[in-house]
Write an enzyme that holds these catalytic residues in place. Structure first.
Site, PDB file in Angstrom:
ATOM      1  N   GLN A   1      17.722  58.943  33.834  1.00  0.00           N
ATOM      2  CA  GLN A   1      18.581  58.029  32.224  1.00  0.00           C
ATOM      3  C   GLN A   1      19.065  59.396  31.689  1.00  0.00           C
ATOM      4  O   GLN A   1      18.064  60.954  31.790  1.00  0.00           O
ATOM      5  CB  GLN A   1      16.951  57.921  31.689  1.00  0.00           C
TER       6      GLN A   1
ATOM      7  N   CYS B   1       0.453  74.644  28.368  1.00  0.00           N
ATOM      8  CA  CYS B   1      -0.310  75.781  29.207  1.00  0.00           C
ATOM      9  C   CYS B   1       0.273  77.159  29.142  1.00  0.00           C
ATOM     10  O   CYS B   1       1.655  76.455  29.599  1.00  0.00           O
ATOM     11  CB  CYS B   1      -1.702  74.687  29.602  1.00  0.00           C
TER      12      CYS B   1
ATOM     13  N   GLU C   1      21.932  70.159  39.523  1.00  0.00           N
ATOM     14  CA  GLU C   1      21.820  68.810  39.638  1.00  0.00           C
ATOM     15  C   GLU C   1      22.231  68.476  40.535  1.00  0.00           C
ATOM     16  O   GLU C   1      21.856  67.065  40.765  1.00  0.00           O
ATOM     17  CB  GLU C   1      22.676  67.863  38.015  1.00  0.00           C
ATOM     18  N   ALA C   2      21.907  69.141  42.448  1.00  0.00           N
ATOM     19  CA  ALA C   2      22.054  68.261  43.421  1.00  0.00           C
ATOM     20  C   ALA C   2      20.813  67.252  43.982  1.00  0.00           C
ATOM     21  O   ALA C   2      21.034  66.379  44.362  1.00  0.00           O
ATOM     22  CB  ALA C   2      21.669  69.114  44.194  1.00  0.00           C
ATOM     23  N   GLN C   3      19.856  67.411  42.362  1.00  0.00           N
ATOM     24  CA  GLN C   3      19.284  65.573  42.502  1.00  0.00           C
ATOM     25  C   GLN C   3      19.941  64.520  42.616  1.00  0.00           C
ATOM     26  O   GLN C   3      19.424  63.391  43.471  1.00  0.00           O
ATOM     27  CB  GLN C   3      18.185  65.385  41.496  1.00  0.00           C
TER      28      GLN C   3
ATOM     29  N   GLY D   1      15.732  77.361  34.499  1.00  0.00           N
ATOM     30  CA  GLY D   1      16.770  78.191  34.214  1.00  0.00           C
ATOM     31  C   GLY D   1      17.822  77.876  35.774  1.00  0.00           C
ATOM     32  O   GLY D   1      18.883  78.469  36.289  1.00  0.00           O
ATOM     33  N   LYS D   2      18.031  76.830  35.926  1.00  0.00           N
ATOM     34  CA  LYS D   2      18.336  76.710  37.054  1.00  0.00           C
ATOM     35  C   LYS D   2      19.796  76.410  37.065  1.00  0.00           C
ATOM     36  O   LYS D   2      20.706  77.349  38.228  1.00  0.00           O
ATOM     37  CB  LYS D   2      18.287  75.248  37.702  1.00  0.00           C
TER      38      LYS D   2
END
Length: 198
Positions: A174, A151, A91-93, A14-15
């Site tokens: 990707q 799980c 999407e800071a990565q 939920g970012k």
């Protein structure tokens, strides 16, 4: 006093929805925000922040040459009448080290809070460049939690799939969505690759 926040979570935590919610809360009070999204976006649309629940917001694209400090500065008026109350990053990565350092200047020199949202680790459990430098530079770090696809444990990792099979080799970035990646706990991540090796 402004701070740099890093809010990380696996896929489906939920970012992006959180960004849209934070922006709405500020703007409902008449407080303008700026939303940025890297040009290398997981969903391939840097001009939009879109959540899986269907909400979207326009975003300013960020490429390698973007100077985030200068970009925010140009949105401010010289007489102080136009103010930005928060900078939000999706999407800071995918940001680079220089982008993170520019965000620290937004916080420290312009006194504007920055909230960066993104993945922490990739499908091989390696830190992204943007994630690494946010972990180093952020004033506050918070995990956004979700559950494992297989799980009821907390998901902390992602598995990439190719033709329905889990893989842990290939390029770090990707473009793909729900069909290519699943959020998982450590146990289910390890079990997926133990099955593959048998």
């Amino acid at each position: 006093m402004a701070q740099l926040y890093y809010k990380y979570g696996t896929m489906n935590s939920g970012k992006s929805f959180e960004i849209i919610k934070v922006a709405h809360n500020y703007e409902e009070q008449g407080k303008p925000v700026l939303i940025y999204s890297p040009a290398v976006s997981a969903r391939g649309q840097a001009e939009l922040v879109g959540s899986r629940v269907g909400f979207e917001r326009p975003a300013i694209p960020v490429n390698e040459q973007t100077d985030l400090y200068e970009s925010v500065l140009t949105q401010l008026s010289s007489d102080g009448s136009r103010r930005i109350h928060c900078v939000l990053i999706d999407e800071a990565q995918f940001l680079k080290q220089h982008h993170i350092l520019q965000l620290t200047r937004v916080v420290d020199e312009l006194n504007i809070p920055v909230m960066a949202f993104g993945l922490k680790n990739d499908f091989q459990n390696r830190l992204f460049e943007g994630s690494y430098y946010l972990l180093v530079q952020a004033d506050k770090i918070e995990e956004i939690k979700t559950i494992c696809w297989y799980c009821d444990r907390k998901a902390t990792m992602v598995i990439r799939f190719l033709d329905g099979q889990p893989i842990n080799t290939g390029e770090q970035i990707q473009i793909g969505g729900n069909d290519d990646y699943k959020p998982v706990c450590r146990r289910c991540y390890n079990q997926a690759f133990q099955k593959e090796s048998q």
